[in-house]
Each structure stands twice: as C-alpha cells, then as structure tokens.
Scaffold this active site. Structure first.
Site, PDB file in Angstrom:
ATOM      1  N   HIS A 102     -61.569  12.512   3.273  1.00 20.07           N
ATOM      2  CA  HIS A 102     -60.774  12.638   2.044  1.00 20.07           C
ATOM      3  C   HIS A 102     -60.197  14.054   1.926  1.00 20.07           C
ATOM      4  O   HIS A 102     -60.831  15.028   2.332  1.00 20.07           O
ATOM      5  CB  HIS A 102     -61.617  12.312   0.815  1.00 20.07           C
ATOM      6  N   GLU A 174     -53.206   8.513   1.430  1.00 22.27           N
ATOM      7  CA  GLU A 174     -53.148   9.186   0.144  1.00 22.27           C
ATOM      8  C   GLU A 174     -52.325  10.461   0.298  1.00 22.27           C
ATOM      9  O   GLU A 174     -52.840  11.472   0.809  1.00 22.27           O
ATOM     10  CB  GLU A 174     -54.555   9.570  -0.332  1.00 22.27           C
TER      11      GLU A 174
END
Ligand SMILES: O=C(CO)COP(=O)(O)O
Length: 263
Positions: A102, A174
């Site tokens: 992430h 993302e």
C-alpha cells in the site's frame, strides 16, 4: 475456485479501535447473511482489519461469504523477525487475502519494490491471495499512468515469477493522489486506466482481478460499470449502510455481467 463477478475489499487501516472493528463487522456480517448476491457468490467481499482483530472477526464472519485478510505480512515465514507477522500464521488464522505494498506503507515505512516483491511471493507460497496495491504518485494522462503502473507490477511480480509461483492476484490500482481525498479520480480516467491494466497479459502465470481504490464510495461502481472488477474501499465503507449501498450496486452490476464466471 470460481471468482465472484464483482470483488469488493475494505481495508480498515488503523481507523477503528478493537471494539469498533467488532461492532462494524457484526453489522456487515448481518448484511452478508441476507444479501442474495453475497449468498450466491456473485459479489465477493474481503475485509482487512488490523492484525489483533483478525481472529475475532474471523469468528464473526464465519457463517458468511465474507473473506478476511491482513494489511501486510513479512516476506519470511518464521524466525527472528521481531514485530512481524508471517504468512503461515495468517493462513492459520483463516486469512484468504493479504494486502501488499500500500502507498502508506511505501511512504511511512519506506517499503521498497524488492520487499514488496518478496512479500508477494510469500503470500502465494502460503496460499494467500495478494491484494497488490500500486498506483502512480502524480496525476498523469491515462497512457502514462498505465505505463507507470505496468513498471510497478513487473517489479512487484518479479520474485513470484522468478520462483515460478502462480495463482490469483487482486490488482488494487490506487492512484496515490486519490487516496484520502474528498472524491475519487474522474470516472473516465478510472475506466481508461482499468481497461489498459486489464489488457496487460505479459505479467506472469496469474489470474488477475483489477479493482479501483482511492476515495471510492457509493455511486462509483454504478458509474463505472464493467470497466472494473470491483472496488477497494477505505473511509467510505466505515458506515455499514454505505457499504450495503455499494454491495447493492455490485449486485446490479453482477446481474448484467457479460460472463457467467468473471466480470
Ligand atoms: O487506500 C485506500 C484503501 O486501502 C483508499 O482509502 P480511502 O478510500 O479512504 O481514500
């Protein structure tokens, strides 16, 4: 295993307390128990809580179709790795998914491409489905965003490819600039980049689902239609009613899916 037509994921990051995590999970389990598209497997949902809540929410979701997972893992399976959690223990706890790479882990914990590639291999080695996060740092035209993402994917998958590992991988695209923002990236941009990412066929022996994350919330999936295989949710899934709305949208989309097995 047959894939759901639409995949939804929620990372709770470090937002909730332990008790809040359990209370939220109880409400989501109640939705999952009764939602036809979740009961029949057309819509899949995975939830990634903080490590200490994994076992308890595993119990809460046990009689539902909701899968659980972790937000990170160590690239080693066991040994002198203070503070880390290895894939074998996550599998023991009932995790099916594990998030890797992430943007917040890259930014705050200086995770490198080499570590992320080793973590992805560790996930596959332990029978966990990696939720591989990637995305461009700045706003770019779609073709440049796709090219940047492709390089990140090649790097992240390199160790698994070197070890000839294969399996399901959730590609959680993302754009970094859309994470924690008031609104997601523009619909047309998401559609174009996801389309491009789904055309990448030279990345290894993996079965990919491409899901979008970054301020995703109610309404987005209906607007995107079959351009994405699902969404990776953060803040806008904190209200169970909002998550229910997104599951409803996923169900509507799954019902018009062009393929019986895969969106
Ligand atoms: O990073 C994300 C999911 O892991 C997205 O978070 P937000 O939806 O809160 O921006």
């Amino acid at each position: 295993m047959t894939q759901p037509r639409i995949t939804l994921g929620v990372s709770l990051k470090m937002y909730f307390s332990y008790q809040q995590t359990l209370a939220w999970s109880e409400e989501v389990a109640e939705i999952a128990r009764h939602h036809p598209a979740m009961v029949n497997g057309e819509v899949g949902l995975f939830v990634l809580p903080a490590f200490p809540a994994i076992a308890a929410i595993g119990q809460i979701f046990s009689a539902t179709a909701v899968s659980i997972g972790a937000q990170d893992l160590c690239w080693e399976d066991s040994g002198a790795w203070t503070g880390e959690v290895g894939g074998p223990m996550l599998a023991e706890l009932g995790c099916r998914y594990v998030e890797i790479g992430h943007a917040e882990r890259r930014r705050h914990f200086a995770e490198t491409d080499v570590q992320i590639a080793a973590k992805l291999a560790a996930a596959l080695r332990n029978g966990l489905t990696p939720v591989l996060c990637f995305g461009e740092a700045q706003q770019l035209p779609p073709d440049q965003a796709i090219a940047t993402c492709r390089q990140q994917l090649i790097a992240a998958l390199s160790e698994a490819n070197r070890q000839q590992l294969s399996g399901d991988v959730v590609l959680a695209w993302e754009p970094q600039w859309a994470i924690g923002a008031p609104a997601p990236a523009p619909d047309a941009f998401i559609a174009e980049v996801c389309h491009g990412l789904r055309q990448l066929h030279d990345l290894g022996d993996f079965r990919f689902r491409v899901i979008y994350g970054g301020s995703a919330g109610p309404g987005l999936l209906s607007r995107l239609g079959h351009q994405v295989n699902g969404l990776f949710l953060g803040r806008f899934a904190h209200q169970p009613t909002a998550l229910r709305q997104i599951i409803d949208e996923a169900a509507a989309l799954a019902a018009t899916s062009p393929s019986a097995t895969e969106a």
